[in-house]
Design a protein around this motif. Structure first.
Motif, PDB file in Angstrom:
ATOM      1  N   ALA A  66       0.839  -1.201   0.000  1.00  0.00           N
ATOM      2  CA  ALA A  66       0.000   0.000   0.000  1.00  0.00           C
ATOM      3  C   ALA A  66       0.874   1.252   0.000  1.00  0.00           C
ATOM      4  O   ALA A  66       0.604   2.207  -0.735  1.00  0.00           O
ATOM      5  CB  ALA A  66      -0.934  -0.003   1.204  1.00  0.00           C
ATOM      6  N   GLY A  67       1.919   1.253   0.811  1.00  0.00           N
ATOM      7  CA  GLY A  67       2.833   2.389   0.842  1.00  0.00           C
ATOM      8  C   GLY A  67       3.509   2.611  -0.495  1.00  0.00           C
ATOM      9  O   GLY A  67       3.656   3.754  -0.943  1.00  0.00           O
ATOM     10  N   ASP A  68       3.912   1.535  -1.139  1.00  0.00           N
ATOM     11  CA  ASP A  68       4.540   1.647  -2.457  1.00  0.00           C
ATOM     12  C   ASP A  68       3.570   2.242  -3.477  1.00  0.00           C
ATOM     13  O   ASP A  68       3.950   3.087  -4.290  1.00  0.00           O
ATOM     14  CB  ASP A  68       5.018   0.279  -2.944  1.00  0.00           C
ATOM     15  CG  ASP A  68       6.174  -0.279  -2.140  1.00  0.00           C
ATOM     16  OD1 ASP A  68       6.821   0.490  -1.387  1.00  0.00           O
ATOM     17  OD2 ASP A  68       6.422  -1.497  -2.243  1.00  0.00           O
ATOM     18  N   LEU A  69       2.322   1.793  -3.443  1.00  0.00           N
ATOM     19  CA  LEU A  69       1.316   2.293  -4.380  1.00  0.00           C
ATOM     20  C   LEU A  69       1.008   3.767  -4.119  1.00  0.00           C
ATOM     21  O   LEU A  69       0.848   4.556  -5.057  1.00  0.00           O
ATOM     22  CB  LEU A  69       0.048   1.452  -4.298  1.00  0.00           C
ATOM     23  CG  LEU A  69       0.167   0.022  -4.828  1.00  0.00           C
ATOM     24  CD1 LEU A  69      -1.000  -0.829  -4.349  1.00  0.00           C
ATOM     25  CD2 LEU A  69       0.269   0.007  -6.340  1.00  0.00           C
ATOM     26  N   LEU A  70       0.941   4.142  -2.856  1.00  0.00           N
ATOM     27  CA  LEU A  70       0.720   5.553  -2.508  1.00  0.00           C
ATOM     28  C   LEU A  70       1.908   6.408  -2.943  1.00  0.00           C
ATOM     29  O   LEU A  70       1.743   7.475  -3.531  1.00  0.00           O
ATOM     30  CB  LEU A  70       0.474   5.703  -1.006  1.00  0.00           C
ATOM     31  CG  LEU A  70      -0.893   5.251  -0.514  1.00  0.00           C
ATOM     32  CD1 LEU A  70      -0.881   5.048   0.994  1.00  0.00           C
ATOM     33  CD2 LEU A  70      -1.948   6.277  -0.901  1.00  0.00           C
ATOM     34  N   HIS A  71       3.099   5.933  -2.646  1.00  0.00           N
ATOM     35  CA  HIS A  71       4.318   6.666  -3.000  1.00  0.00           C
ATOM     36  C   HIS A  71       4.439   6.843  -4.516  1.00  0.00           C
ATOM     37  O   HIS A  71       4.891   7.894  -4.989  1.00  0.00           O
ATOM     38  CB  HIS A  71       5.549   5.947  -2.440  1.00  0.00           C
ATOM     39  CG  HIS A  71       6.819   6.646  -2.732  1.00  0.00           C
ATOM     40  ND1 HIS A  71       7.180   7.812  -2.092  1.00  0.00           N
ATOM     41  CD2 HIS A  71       7.812   6.371  -3.604  1.00  0.00           C
ATOM     42  CE1 HIS A  71       8.348   8.223  -2.566  1.00  0.00           C
ATOM     43  NE2 HIS A  71       8.751   7.359  -3.481  1.00  0.00           N
TER      44      HIS A  71
ATOM     45  N   GLY B  75      -5.767   6.466  -1.880  1.00  0.00           N
ATOM     46  CA  GLY B  75      -6.069   5.980  -0.548  1.00  0.00           C
ATOM     47  C   GLY B  75      -5.928   4.475  -0.493  1.00  0.00           C
ATOM     48  O   GLY B  75      -6.093   3.796  -1.498  1.00  0.00           O
ATOM     49  N   ALA B  76      -5.589   3.985   0.697  1.00  0.00           N
ATOM     50  CA  ALA B  76      -5.429   2.540   0.868  1.00  0.00           C
ATOM     51  C   ALA B  76      -5.686   2.186   2.323  1.00  0.00           C
ATOM     52  O   ALA B  76      -5.355   2.949   3.219  1.00  0.00           O
ATOM     53  CB  ALA B  76      -4.019   2.115   0.473  1.00  0.00           C
TER      54      ALA B  76
ATOM     55  N   LEU C 267      -8.190  -0.355  -2.083  1.00  0.00           N
ATOM     56  CA  LEU C 267      -7.472   0.762  -2.684  1.00  0.00           C
ATOM     57  C   LEU C 267      -8.434   1.716  -3.357  1.00  0.00           C
ATOM     58  O   LEU C 267      -9.401   1.289  -3.988  1.00  0.00           O
ATOM     59  CB  LEU C 267      -6.469   0.244  -3.722  1.00  0.00           C
ATOM     60  CG  LEU C 267      -5.471  -0.783  -3.215  1.00  0.00           C
ATOM     61  CD1 LEU C 267      -4.730  -1.415  -4.392  1.00  0.00           C
ATOM     62  CD2 LEU C 267      -4.494  -0.139  -2.248  1.00  0.00           C
ATOM     63  N   ASP C 268      -8.171   3.005  -3.248  1.00  0.00           N
ATOM     64  CA  ASP C 268      -8.913   4.036  -3.967  1.00  0.00           C
ATOM     65  C   ASP C 268      -7.993   4.607  -5.033  1.00  0.00           C
ATOM     66  O   ASP C 268      -6.855   4.996  -4.727  1.00  0.00           O
ATOM     67  CB  ASP C 268      -9.351   5.165  -3.031  1.00  0.00           C
ATOM     68  CG  ASP C 268     -10.369   4.718  -2.008  1.00  0.00           C
ATOM     69  OD1 ASP C 268     -11.262   3.939  -2.372  1.00  0.00           O
ATOM     70  OD2 ASP C 268     -10.281   5.161  -0.850  1.00  0.00           O
ATOM     71  N   THR C 269      -8.481   4.665  -6.252  1.00  0.00           N
ATOM     72  CA  THR C 269      -7.669   5.181  -7.347  1.00  0.00           C
ATOM     73  C   THR C 269      -8.508   6.047  -8.270  1.00  0.00           C
ATOM     74  O   THR C 269      -9.723   5.866  -8.362  1.00  0.00           O
ATOM     75  CB  THR C 269      -7.010   4.042  -8.147  1.00  0.00           C
ATOM     76  OG1 THR C 269      -6.128   4.600  -9.121  1.00  0.00           O
ATOM     77  CG2 THR C 269      -8.033   3.159  -8.827  1.00  0.00           C
TER      78      THR C 269
ATOM     79  N   ALA D 243       1.231  -5.279 -10.335  1.00  0.00           N
ATOM     80  CA  ALA D 243       2.023  -6.515 -10.454  1.00  0.00           C
ATOM     81  C   ALA D 243       3.514  -6.276 -10.244  1.00  0.00           C
ATOM     82  O   ALA D 243       4.142  -6.984  -9.449  1.00  0.00           O
ATOM     83  CB  ALA D 243       1.755  -7.203 -11.788  1.00  0.00           C
ATOM     84  N   PRO D 244       4.128  -5.294 -10.914  1.00  0.00           N
ATOM     85  CA  PRO D 244       5.563  -5.077 -10.687  1.00  0.00           C
ATOM     86  C   PRO D 244       5.893  -4.683  -9.242  1.00  0.00           C
ATOM     87  O   PRO D 244       6.893  -5.137  -8.682  1.00  0.00           O
ATOM     88  CB  PRO D 244       5.933  -3.951 -11.650  1.00  0.00           C
ATOM     89  CG  PRO D 244       4.846  -3.895 -12.650  1.00  0.00           C
ATOM     90  CD  PRO D 244       3.626  -4.451 -11.993  1.00  0.00           C
ATOM     91  N   LEU D 245       5.042  -3.846  -8.637  1.00  0.00           N
ATOM     92  CA  LEU D 245       5.303  -3.447  -7.255  1.00  0.00           C
ATOM     93  C   LEU D 245       5.124  -4.622  -6.295  1.00  0.00           C
ATOM     94  O   LEU D 245       5.907  -4.792  -5.359  1.00  0.00           O
ATOM     95  CB  LEU D 245       4.397  -2.280  -6.858  1.00  0.00           C
ATOM     96  CG  LEU D 245       4.713  -0.944  -7.535  1.00  0.00           C
ATOM     97  CD1 LEU D 245       3.639   0.083  -7.225  1.00  0.00           C
ATOM     98  CD2 LEU D 245       6.077  -0.442  -7.112  1.00  0.00           C
ATOM     99  N   ALA D 246       4.106  -5.427  -6.527  1.00  0.00           N
ATOM    100  CA  ALA D 246       3.889  -6.609  -5.679  1.00  0.00           C
ATOM    101  C   ALA D 246       5.044  -7.594  -5.833  1.00  0.00           C
ATOM    102  O   ALA D 246       5.549  -8.136  -4.847  1.00  0.00           O
ATOM    103  CB  ALA D 246       2.565  -7.276  -6.030  1.00  0.00           C
TER     104      ALA D 246
END
Length: 71
Positions: A6-11, A17-18, A28-30, A41-44
């Motif tokens: 979640a932090g990676d996606l926010l950053h 929001g997560a 997740l909110d996008t 996928a790449p971040l995970a």
């Protein structure tokens, strides 16, 4: 490691929001679902996190309306 993902996606600016739901789920909110789809996928993978399912939470028009009004 849902919190870390979640932090990676926010950053990365992919989500606005997560929150962690339970032990291993993220909500997740996008503003850009396509961008989220390309980035998750790449971040995970970089975190060693397995993504088992991605599905929209806003499944009806009333939910979408509520989301838009709250913004």
């Amino acid at each position: 490691a849902p919190r870390e993902l979640a932090g990676d996606l926010l950053h990365a600016g992919v989500v606005v929001g997560a929150r962690v739901d339970g032990d291993d789920a993220l909500v997740l909110d996008t503003d850009d679902a396509r961008r989220l789809g390309r980035a998750i996928a790449p971040l995970a993978r970089a975190r060693g996190v397995s993504v088992l399912e991605v599905r929209p939470v806003d499944e009806d028009l009333e939910d979408v309306f509520r989301y838009l009004v709250e913004r």
